[in-house]
Scaffold this motif. Structure first.
Motif, short mmCIF file in Angstrom:
data_model
loop_
_atom_site.label_atom_id
_atom_site.label_comp_id
_atom_site.label_asym_id
_atom_site.label_seq_id
_atom_site.Cartn_x
_atom_site.Cartn_y
_atom_site.Cartn_z
N GLU A 193 -2.62 5.68 -18.52
CA GLU A 193 -2.45 5.55 -17.07
C GLU A 193 -0.97 5.70 -16.68
O GLU A 193 -0.65 6.43 -15.74
N GLU A 194 -0.08 5.04 -17.38
CA GLU A 194 1.35 5.14 -17.05
C GLU A 194 1.86 6.57 -17.23
O GLU A 194 2.70 7.05 -16.47
N PHE A 195 1.33 7.24 -18.26
CA PHE A 195 1.67 8.66 -18.49
C PHE A 195 1.21 9.51 -17.30
O PHE A 195 1.97 10.36 -16.80
N MET A 196 0.00 9.26 -16.82
CA MET A 196 -0.49 10.03 -15.67
C MET A 196 0.32 9.73 -14.41
O MET A 196 0.57 10.62 -13.60
N ILE A 197 0.72 8.47 -14.25
CA ILE A 197 1.58 8.12 -13.10
C ILE A 197 2.89 8.89 -13.18
O ILE A 197 3.37 9.44 -12.18
N ALA A 198 3.46 8.97 -14.38
CA ALA A 198 4.72 9.73 -14.55
C ALA A 198 4.53 11.20 -14.16
O ALA A 198 5.46 11.85 -13.67
N LEU A 199 3.30 11.72 -14.36
CA LEU A 199 3.02 13.11 -13.99
C LEU A 199 2.64 13.25 -12.51
O LEU A 199 2.43 14.36 -12.03
N GLY A 200 2.53 12.12 -11.82
CA GLY A 200 2.22 12.17 -10.39
C GLY A 200 0.74 12.33 -10.08
O GLY A 200 0.38 12.78 -8.98
N ILE A 201 -0.13 11.97 -11.02
CA ILE A 201 -1.57 12.08 -10.79
C ILE A 201 -2.02 10.94 -9.86
O ILE A 201 -1.66 9.79 -10.06
N GLY A 202 -2.83 11.28 -8.87
CA GLY A 202 -3.28 10.31 -7.88
C GLY A 202 -4.26 9.29 -8.45
O GLY A 202 -4.87 9.51 -9.51
N LEU A 203 -4.40 8.21 -7.72
CA LEU A 203 -5.21 7.07 -8.17
C LEU A 203 -6.65 7.45 -8.49
O LEU A 203 -7.18 7.07 -9.53
N TYR A 204 -7.28 8.21 -7.62
CA TYR A 204 -8.70 8.52 -7.79
C TYR A 204 -8.93 9.33 -9.08
O TYR A 204 -9.82 9.00 -9.89
N THR A 205 -8.10 10.34 -9.27
CA THR A 205 -8.22 11.15 -10.50
C THR A 205 -7.91 10.31 -11.74
O THR A 205 -8.58 10.43 -12.78
N ARG A 206 -6.94 9.44 -11.64
CA ARG A 206 -6.58 8.58 -12.79
C ARG A 206 -7.75 7.70 -13.19
O ARG A 206 -8.02 7.52 -14.39
N LYS A 207 -8.43 7.15 -12.21
CA LYS A 207 -9.55 6.24 -12.53
C LYS A 207 -10.67 6.97 -13.26
O LYS A 207 -11.28 6.42 -14.17
N ILE A 208 -10.91 8.21 -12.86
CA ILE A 208 -11.92 9.02 -13.57
C ILE A 208 -11.41 9.35 -14.97
O ILE A 208 -12.11 9.17 -15.97
N ALA A 209 -10.17 9.82 -15.04
CA ALA A 209 -9.60 10.30 -16.31
C ALA A 209 -9.55 9.18 -17.35
O ALA A 209 -9.77 9.42 -18.54
N LEU A 210 -9.28 7.97 -16.88
CA LEU A 210 -9.14 6.83 -17.81
C LEU A 210 -10.43 6.53 -18.56
O LEU A 210 -10.39 5.97 -19.65
N LYS A 211 -11.56 6.88 -17.98
CA LYS A 211 -12.85 6.57 -18.61
C LYS A 211 -13.31 7.65 -19.59
O LYS A 211 -14.31 7.46 -20.29
N LEU A 212 -12.58 8.77 -19.64
CA LEU A 212 -13.05 9.90 -20.44
C LEU A 212 -12.81 9.68 -21.92
O LEU A 212 -11.81 9.11 -22.33
#
Ligand code: ECB
Length: 135
Positions: free
Chosen positions: A18-37
């Motif tokens: 999640e912190e890596f995705m935040i560093a890349l500027g990925i939005g909350l909604y996409t992060r929540k989906i991506a985290l479960k993959l």
């Protein structure tokens, strides 16, 4: 010759994604989906050309390169940025530097204890993923 990374690999752990995705500027909604993959990595090599596929139920990402030959990478479906990427061996680790808008961006792949390891870094964040071989 370093040990081959080729094969089909399924994710067993994913630390600090999640912190890596935040560093890349990925939005909350996409992060929540991506985290479960549970990602699957398929690595193929033909001659000196590698193809790396990251597969999931949400999105897939495929790219291809030759070792020590800079290429244009577009991270389509990830953060959708253009990078100048260069992959090379660093001892037994296959490492990539992704030059572009984001500082200190890249990744390293290696085999350890029969597992495929991946460290993804961006700015001050490091995400660590481990994959087991699919028989
Ligand atoms: C294709 C996987 C989809 C992951 C979730 C989708 C959206 C999240 C957006 C950005 C997250 C950034 C990266 C996703 C993490 C891993 C996927 C590919 C990582 C990667 O680039 O691996 C390297 C080395 O195997 C090949 O580029």
């Amino acid at each position: 010759m370093p040990v081959s990374l080729c094969g089909t690999w399924d994710m067993v752990s994913n630390v600090n994604f999640e912190e890596f995705m935040i560093a890349l500027g990925i939005g909350l909604y996409t992060r929540k989906i991506a985290l479960k993959l549970k990602l699957r990595k398929v690595i193929e090599q033909v001659g000196d050309r590698y193809v790396v596929k990251t597969i999931s139920t949400f999105r897939n990402y495929t790219f291809s390169f030759r070792v020590n030959e800079e290429f244009q990478e577009f991270t389509k479906g990830l953060d959708d940025r253009h990078c100048k990427s260069l992959v090379d061996w660093e001892g037994n680790k296959l490492m990539c530097i992704q030059k572009g808008e984001k500082k200190n961006r890249g990744w390293r792949h290696w085999i350890e204890d029969d597992k495929l390891h991946l460290e993804l870094h961006c700015e001050d964040q490091i995400c660590k993923q481990v994959f087991k071989r699919v028989i």
